[in-house]
Motif scaffolding. Structure first.
Motif, PDB file in Angstrom:
ATOM      1  N   TYR A 419       2.840  62.511  35.652  1.00  0.00           N
ATOM      2  CA  TYR A 419       2.986  61.302  35.086  1.00  0.00           C
ATOM      3  C   TYR A 419       2.475  60.402  35.572  1.00  0.00           C
ATOM      4  O   TYR A 419       1.299  60.293  35.801  1.00  0.00           O
ATOM      5  CB  TYR A 419       4.304  60.479  36.584  1.00  0.00           C
ATOM      6  CG  TYR A 419       5.467  61.885  36.721  1.00  0.00           C
ATOM      7  CD1 TYR A 419       6.229  62.182  35.593  1.00  0.00           C
ATOM      8  CD2 TYR A 419       5.516  62.183  37.609  1.00  0.00           C
ATOM      9  CE1 TYR A 419       7.499  63.509  36.216  1.00  0.00           C
ATOM     10  CE2 TYR A 419       6.445  63.284  38.423  1.00  0.00           C
ATOM     11  CZ  TYR A 419       7.331  63.921  37.405  1.00  0.00           C
ATOM     12  OH  TYR A 419       9.007  64.569  38.347  1.00  0.00           O
ATOM     13  N   CYS A 420       2.595  60.084  34.540  1.00  0.00           N
ATOM     14  CA  CYS A 420       1.884  58.300  34.004  1.00  0.00           C
ATOM     15  C   CYS A 420       1.709  56.646  34.608  1.00  0.00           C
ATOM     16  O   CYS A 420       2.678  56.548  34.608  1.00  0.00           O
ATOM     17  CB  CYS A 420       1.779  58.234  32.658  1.00  0.00           C
ATOM     18  SG  CYS A 420       0.260  56.956  31.848  1.00  0.00           S
ATOM     19  N   VAL A 421       0.453  56.722  35.111  1.00  0.00           N
ATOM     20  CA  VAL A 421       0.881  55.706  36.162  1.00  0.00           C
ATOM     21  C   VAL A 421       0.852  54.037  35.073  1.00  0.00           C
ATOM     22  O   VAL A 421       1.532  52.876  34.973  1.00  0.00           O
ATOM     23  CB  VAL A 421      -0.792  55.280  37.060  1.00  0.00           C
ATOM     24  CG1 VAL A 421      -0.602  53.939  37.772  1.00  0.00           C
ATOM     25  CG2 VAL A 421      -0.779  56.073  37.814  1.00  0.00           C
ATOM     26  N   ASP A 422      -0.189  54.814  34.165  1.00  0.00           N
ATOM     27  CA  ASP A 422      -0.476  53.336  33.199  1.00  0.00           C
ATOM     28  C   ASP A 422       1.065  53.246  32.015  1.00  0.00           C
ATOM     29  O   ASP A 422       1.579  51.823  32.573  1.00  0.00           O
ATOM     30  CB  ASP A 422      -0.905  53.052  32.114  1.00  0.00           C
ATOM     31  CG  ASP A 422      -2.303  53.429  32.809  1.00  0.00           C
ATOM     32  OD1 ASP A 422      -2.629  52.366  34.043  1.00  0.00           O
ATOM     33  OD2 ASP A 422      -3.023  54.584  32.829  1.00  0.00           O
ATOM     34  N   CYS A 423       1.762  54.064  31.501  1.00  0.00           N
ATOM     35  CA  CYS A 423       2.553  53.820  30.862  1.00  0.00           C
ATOM     36  C   CYS A 423       3.868  54.096  31.563  1.00  0.00           C
ATOM     37  O   CYS A 423       5.028  54.803  30.453  1.00  0.00           O
ATOM     38  CB  CYS A 423       2.378  54.389  29.333  1.00  0.00           C
ATOM     39  SG  CYS A 423       2.406  56.416  29.451  1.00  0.00           S
ATOM     40  N   ASN A 424       4.533  55.147  32.649  1.00  0.00           N
ATOM     41  CA  ASN A 424       4.994  56.117  33.496  1.00  0.00           C
ATOM     42  C   ASN A 424       5.575  57.422  32.515  1.00  0.00           C
ATOM     43  O   ASN A 424       6.959  57.260  32.637  1.00  0.00           O
ATOM     44  CB  ASN A 424       5.993  54.922  33.222  1.00  0.00           C
ATOM     45  CG  ASN A 424       7.234  54.537  34.937  1.00  0.00           C
ATOM     46  OD1 ASN A 424       6.646  55.238  34.946  1.00  0.00           O
ATOM     47  ND2 ASN A 424       8.202  53.930  34.588  1.00  0.00           N
ATOM     48  N   LYS A 435      -5.518  64.954  30.531  1.00  0.00           N
ATOM     49  CA  LYS A 435      -5.064  62.895  30.294  1.00  0.00           C
ATOM     50  C   LYS A 435      -3.510  62.212  29.543  1.00  0.00           C
ATOM     51  O   LYS A 435      -2.492  63.465  29.534  1.00  0.00           O
ATOM     52  CB  LYS A 435      -5.734  62.034  29.462  1.00  0.00           C
ATOM     53  CG  LYS A 435      -5.951  62.693  28.426  1.00  0.00           C
ATOM     54  CD  LYS A 435      -6.658  62.048  27.103  1.00  0.00           C
ATOM     55  CE  LYS A 435      -7.157  62.559  26.115  1.00  0.00           C
ATOM     56  NZ  LYS A 435      -8.603  63.536  25.406  1.00  0.00           N
ATOM     57  N   CYS A 436      -3.070  61.809  30.164  1.00  0.00           N
ATOM     58  CA  CYS A 436      -1.394  61.326  29.593  1.00  0.00           C
ATOM     59  C   CYS A 436      -1.401  61.545  27.965  1.00  0.00           C
ATOM     60  O   CYS A 436      -2.240  61.326  27.129  1.00  0.00           O
ATOM     61  CB  CYS A 436      -0.992  59.950  30.095  1.00  0.00           C
ATOM     62  SG  CYS A 436       0.613  59.043  29.289  1.00  0.00           S
ATOM     63  N   ALA A 437      -0.416  62.423  27.678  1.00  0.00           N
ATOM     64  CA  ALA A 437       0.004  62.040  26.253  1.00  0.00           C
ATOM     65  C   ALA A 437       0.407  61.275  25.516  1.00  0.00           C
ATOM     66  O   ALA A 437      -0.047  61.586  24.356  1.00  0.00           O
ATOM     67  CB  ALA A 437       1.179  63.799  26.338  1.00  0.00           C
ATOM     68  N   LYS A 438       1.173  60.063  25.852  1.00  0.00           N
ATOM     69  CA  LYS A 438       1.519  59.540  25.413  1.00  0.00           C
ATOM     70  C   LYS A 438       0.372  58.497  25.193  1.00  0.00           C
ATOM     71  O   LYS A 438       0.395  57.624  24.371  1.00  0.00           O
ATOM     72  CB  LYS A 438       2.762  58.689  26.407  1.00  0.00           C
ATOM     73  CG  LYS A 438       3.753  59.052  26.360  1.00  0.00           C
ATOM     74  CD  LYS A 438       5.231  58.438  25.857  1.00  0.00           C
ATOM     75  CE  LYS A 438       6.366  59.121  26.125  1.00  0.00           C
ATOM     76  NZ  LYS A 438       6.872  59.431  26.914  1.00  0.00           N
ATOM     77  N   CYS A 439       0.413  57.850  26.898  1.00  0.00           N
ATOM     78  CA  CYS A 439      -1.636  56.640  26.361  1.00  0.00           C
ATOM     79  C   CYS A 439      -2.778  57.049  25.873  1.00  0.00           C
ATOM     80  O   CYS A 439      -3.732  56.398  25.713  1.00  0.00           O
ATOM     81  CB  CYS A 439      -0.738  55.863  27.309  1.00  0.00           C
ATOM     82  SG  CYS A 439      -1.583  55.997  28.741  1.00  0.00           S
ATOM     83  N   GLY A 440      -2.581  58.659  26.380  1.00  0.00           N
ATOM     84  CA  GLY A 440      -4.361  58.786  27.039  1.00  0.00           C
ATOM     85  C   GLY A 440      -5.049  58.771  28.041  1.00  0.00           C
ATOM     86  O   GLY A 440      -6.077  58.574  28.712  1.00  0.00           O
ATOM     87  N   SER A 441      -4.650  58.024  29.205  1.00  0.00           N
ATOM     88  CA  SER A 441      -4.736  57.090  30.414  1.00  0.00           C
ATOM     89  C   SER A 441      -4.639  58.391  31.023  1.00  0.00           C
ATOM     90  O   SER A 441      -4.261  59.622  30.904  1.00  0.00           O
ATOM     91  CB  SER A 441      -3.899  56.174  31.100  1.00  0.00           C
ATOM     92  OG  SER A 441      -4.115  56.654  32.512  1.00  0.00           O
ATOM     93  N   ALA A 442      -6.059  58.531  31.941  1.00  0.00           N
ATOM     94  CA  ALA A 442      -6.624  59.253  32.749  1.00  0.00           C
ATOM     95  C   ALA A 442      -5.445  59.774  34.444  1.00  0.00           C
ATOM     96  O   ALA A 442      -5.450  60.657  35.230  1.00  0.00           O
ATOM     97  CB  ALA A 442      -7.961  60.187  33.068  1.00  0.00           C
TER      98      ALA A 442
HETATM   99 ZN   LIG Z   1       0.632  56.820  29.746  1.00  0.00          ZN
END
Ligand SMILES: [Zn+2]
Ligand SMILES: [Zn+2]
Length: 883
Positions: A419-424, A435-442
């Motif tokens: 789960y991504c902290v930045d984009c959920n 990294k997150c597949a949606k927004c690239g956040s690590a």
């Molecule tokens: Zn994300």
């Protein structure tokens, strides 16, 4: 491995470990892939790494070993893949108990340390399970031994999860699941046992906010009122029509909720007004969804109440209930308490009462997976034995519900979702993503939960063979042949293997499902630690030998039926082993010096024809029974032949010839029959048969049909050799001997004493050729063989009837006692005849029973009639007591 002679007594402990090591060293358990042949494959149901093996495992292992050894002897490339299961919740509970003994919880030591401890336990346990399995003599391929948390199966699990997620067949959502407050995890419906419990139905008054009245609701769990979001009534109920839309107060906390109308409300339950607690009841959950009502969760993970319970925050659920009822009573809101029997869910692992609870969980959408799995059984691609379970399977699959696969445990396959902290957003991947597949956040973190243990075992037939890789094993051994397991895990496991196998490989995982029954004690009660009737398989092996235990587990079994086991049965197994040992020892000791010529000479005596004919038919029957998965009957056939015909009769007859110079040697037929019997018995009792066989064949000339081990020797088949004339003749001689023996025993004649006998028959020459057998085995001297009896005997001589033969024993019997015995016999024969006649005039029986069965009943009737006639004649001779 070879000995010149067998020791005097069979000592399983001297033989079993040594023989097992010999098989292992020779690599017999590992199949050779041969593309010109169809393989026979069984994947072993993986025992849980929770403790020791029990008799249920021993039964599974024995039945599978019988199939495996039989097929190996038939020359099929045969794979039996052994395995063990990490067993998620079950193992976690075991390790938690160990921690509790140290006054610690898993939270005290933390996840990493807990996993480490559980791994150590699992490795130790696995070793013990494998050692126990080896003690049973099972011939599985240890080079392919697999654990559900090995790297291969781990990758298979993640791959399956990702594939199903991408197809929309795995989803995450808020649903009502069964929550165990002790294990603190979600459970599937199958992991929850529902017990009928005598409880109460509480009628509670909710006051209208506007002060104009009240409405009464009924509930079995009053404390859930704090999670109420509405009261629902059925619009068809006239007297409730006026209250729809009104607001009411939840007692104690005085929260306002509305009365709504819903046609699904059961008007016959309680007062017909239903409190809606969507976070803690599956029916309410659905009603709330339809009306877009919120979820109010009132519980903490340990089933204490949270802030929604107002003054009850922090109370245990049952303490809260007790106190709340007192308070409602005092406030005159408790209208009525009725006794009420209802099903209460319990955790199958720790027996704690579970709570239905709405929570975020991962689910498998089951319907689309069930459809091809239903088709596979309906179309006959998979056959379930016994066939009544086919219906059970189809019924369950047709009503299947989504499968909750996430567990709030630390031991198991971690859910491959981040789960991504930045984009959920959620990233699902086989390998840990960067990294997150949606927004690239690590800034991503993995779902802390693990998968239901049956998720990995559901992949077992293909993941053990290398899937998702395209391995040689997968191509050759998949689909496997037989899945053999207990009927109580048909849904847990078998159904899921069929669904997952079809989904992942496009092929069924196995062709046959054989379901065995559960082991019970001799009175039919379930074995449990509580009732103290548990038999430990290792103790039994120690006491009776592995072969005896195997024998007792299989004799009398049939698919789907529970099996009573007693020490008496194991003693019979041991007695059988001893009988075989002693007979074999006699045969081996009577072999002439040097290498023995076992080829059959021409003009064999009739008893040789008889035993060879019986042996050939036995081979035919046993193969057929094994093909039909009738293991208990197959074993009984071999047992009866070896003990009843070979040991008790043929060897006794052979002894006479061996002791008489000049008579034709019985050695070739003795050797042949013993050798074939050992082959036939090998799948059932592998240790003793291998030991005797090695000693026997060491005396025979080298021959391609006799390889280095019985385990790979060809299984006997019927060659069509039958000699019915010899069988009829021998059966008459055996009956004559048997009836003389019985008469002697009844008259308490010293077994060493020889008595005179007159045999009256129309067929002198047949009897004459067995004169020696009758004289020796019935201890008769002199033996007069005469024509049909003409003179009447009422002088106290004993007269016996065997078919058309009359035997007169001129010993003095008590005539009155004899008359009494005959009269009793007459009565019981008459009863028997009446029964048989009724049966044979029953049209249903005649039309339904197989022809052979009907014939057997007819011949029984004829025999009984002949016997009755003879008995009546004999009574006339003696002069009846009564008339
Ligand atoms: Zn994300
Ligand atoms: Zn539990």
């Amino acid at each position: 491995m070879h000995h010149a002679d067998l020791p005097k007594a069979y000592e399983p402990r001297q033989v079993e470990d040594r023989t097992y090591q010999f098989w292992l060293d020779k690599g017999y358990f590992t199949p050779k892939i041969d593309h010109s042949k169809q393989p026979f494959t069984i994947i072993m149901p993986p025992p849980n790494v929770t403790g020791e093996l029990h008799l249920g495992h021993a039964l599974t292992a024995t039945l599978e070993d019988i199939m495996i050894r039989w097929h190996r002897m038939k020359g099929d490339p045969t794979l039996w893949l052994p395995s063990t299961d990490h067993a998620g919740i079950a193992t976690q509970v075991v390790v938690e108990r160990q921690l509790a003994a140290e006054k610690k919880t898993r939270h005290d030591i933390g996840r990493e340390e807990f996993e480490k401890r559980t791994w150590q336990w699992a490795i130790k346990c696995r070793q013990r399970i494998n050692d126990q399995h080896k003690k049973l003599g099972i011939s599985c391929d240890w080079t392919r031994d697999t654990f559900t948390m090995d790297p291969g199966p781990i990758r298979a699990v993640a791959t399956t999860f990702v594939n199903l997620y991408q197809k929309g067949l795995i989803y995450r959502g808020e649903r009502i699941i069964n929550w165990c407050p002790r294990c603190q995890t979600a459970l599937s419906d199958l992991e929850t046992s529902h017990e009928e419990t005598q409880g109460h139905l509480f009628h509670i008054k909710y006051l209208f906010v506007d002060g104009t009245g009240d409405i009464t609701v009924a509930t079995t769990r009053p404390e859930t009122m704090f999670g109420d979001v509405a009261v629902a009534v059925n619009p068809k109920t006239k007297h409730y029509r006026g209250v729809i839309g009104k607001e009411v107060l939840i007692p104690v906390v005085n929260r306002h909720i509305r009365i709504i109308a819903d046609e699904d409300v059961d008007t016959s339950f309680g007062t017909g007004a239903l409190k809606i607690t969507p976070a803690h009841d599956p029916v309410d959950f659905e009603i709330a969804q339809r009306h877009s009502l919120p979820l109010v969760n009132i519980l903490n993970k340990d089933a204490t109440l949270n802030k929604h319970a107002g003054p009850y925050e922090g109370f245990d659920r049952f303490d809260c209930r007790k106190d709340l009822l007192v308070r409602l009573e005092k406030d005159s809101l408790l209208v009525k308490v009725e006794p009420h029997t209802h099903a209460v869910g319990h955790c199958m692992r720790c027996n704690t009462v579970v709570e239905p609870w709405a929570s975020q969980q991962w689910f498998v959408k089951a319907k689309p997976l069930a459809e091809p799995a239903i088709e596979a059984v309906k179309s006959g691609q998979i056959t379930i034995i016994p066939d009544q379970f086919q219906k059970v399977y189809l019924n369950w699959m047709e009503n299947i519900r989504d499968w909750c696969i996430s567990r709030q445990l630390w031991w198991g396959h971690r859910i491959p979702a981040w789960y991504c902290v930045d984009c959920n957003g959620t990233t699902v991947a086989i390998d840990k993503p960067e990294k997150c597949a949606k927004c690239g956040s690590a800034r991503i973190h993995q779902d802390p939960d693990v998968l239901d243990t049956w998720f990995s075992s559901g992949l077992w037939p293909h993941s053990t063979l290398g899937w998702p890789d395209d391995t040689e094993d997968l191509r050759y051994f998949y689909p496997t042949t037989v899945m053999e397991t207990a009927y109580d895990i048909l849904f847990f496991w078998v159904a899921r293997m069929i669904m997952m196998g079809l989904e992942n490989t496009g092929q069924v995982p196995f062709r046959w499902v054989y379901l065995h029954g559960l082991i019970r004690d001799e009175k039919g009660a379930k074995m449990s630690k509580m009732s103290g009737n548990v038999i430990n398989p290792l103790d039994s092996i120690d006491k009776y030998g592995a072969d005896a235990l195997r024998f007792s587990l299989v004799i009398g079994t049939s698919a789907g039926n529970d099996i009573p086991l007693s020490s008496g049965k194991m003693e019979s197994g041991r007695n059988f082993a001893n009988k075989l040992w002693n007979a074999s020892r006699y045969v081996i000791r009577s072999l002439p010096e040097g290498t023995v010529d076992a080829s059959l000479p021409p003009n064999l005596p009739v008893e040789d024809h008889w035993i060879l004919s019986r042996l050939d038919q036995l081979a035919g029957r046993v193969n057929k029974l094994l093909e039909e998965f009738r293991f208990g009957e197959a074993e009984a056939e071999v047992y009866e032949f070896v003990w009843g015909e070979f040991c008790d009769w043929y060897i006794e007859l052979a002894k006479i010839r061996l002791n008489q110079p000049g008579s034709p040697s019985p050695v070739p037929v003795l050797v042949r029959t013993l050798e074939a019997s050992l082959r036939l018995l090998h799948p059932f009792m592998p240790f003793i048969t291998e030991e005797i066989w090695q000693t026997l064949v060491a005396r025979l000339p080298q021959d391609a049909t006799r390889p280095d081990s019985l385990i790979i020797a060809a299984y006997p088949v019927s060659t069509g050799f039958t000699d019915l004339q010899a069988e009829r003749e021998m059966s008459l001689i055996i009956e004559i001997i048997r009836s003389i023996r019985n008469a002697r025993a009844e008259a308490k004649i010293d077994p060493a004493k020889r008595i005179e006998a007159h045999v009256h028959t129309r067929n002198n020459s047949a009897i004459e050729s067995h004169r020696q057998a009758i004289e020796t085995l019935a201890r008769v001297q002199p033996l007069h063989i005469l024509g049909p009896r003409t003179e009447s005997r009422n002088d106290g001589a004993q007269v016996l009837h065997v078919a058309e033969v009359d035997i007169v024993l001129p010993m003095t019997v008590d005539v009155d006692a004899e008359k009494q015995r005959l009269e009793q016999e007459e009565v019981s024969l008459q009863a028997r005849i009446t029964g048989l006649e009724a049966r044979l005039s029953d049209q249903t029986f005649l039309s339904k029973a197989p022809q052979a069965v009907v014939e057997k009943e007819r011949s029984k009737l004829q025999d009984s009639q002949t016997k009755l006639h003879k008995t009546t004649e004999r009574l006339k001779e003696l002069g009846r007591m009564r008339t």
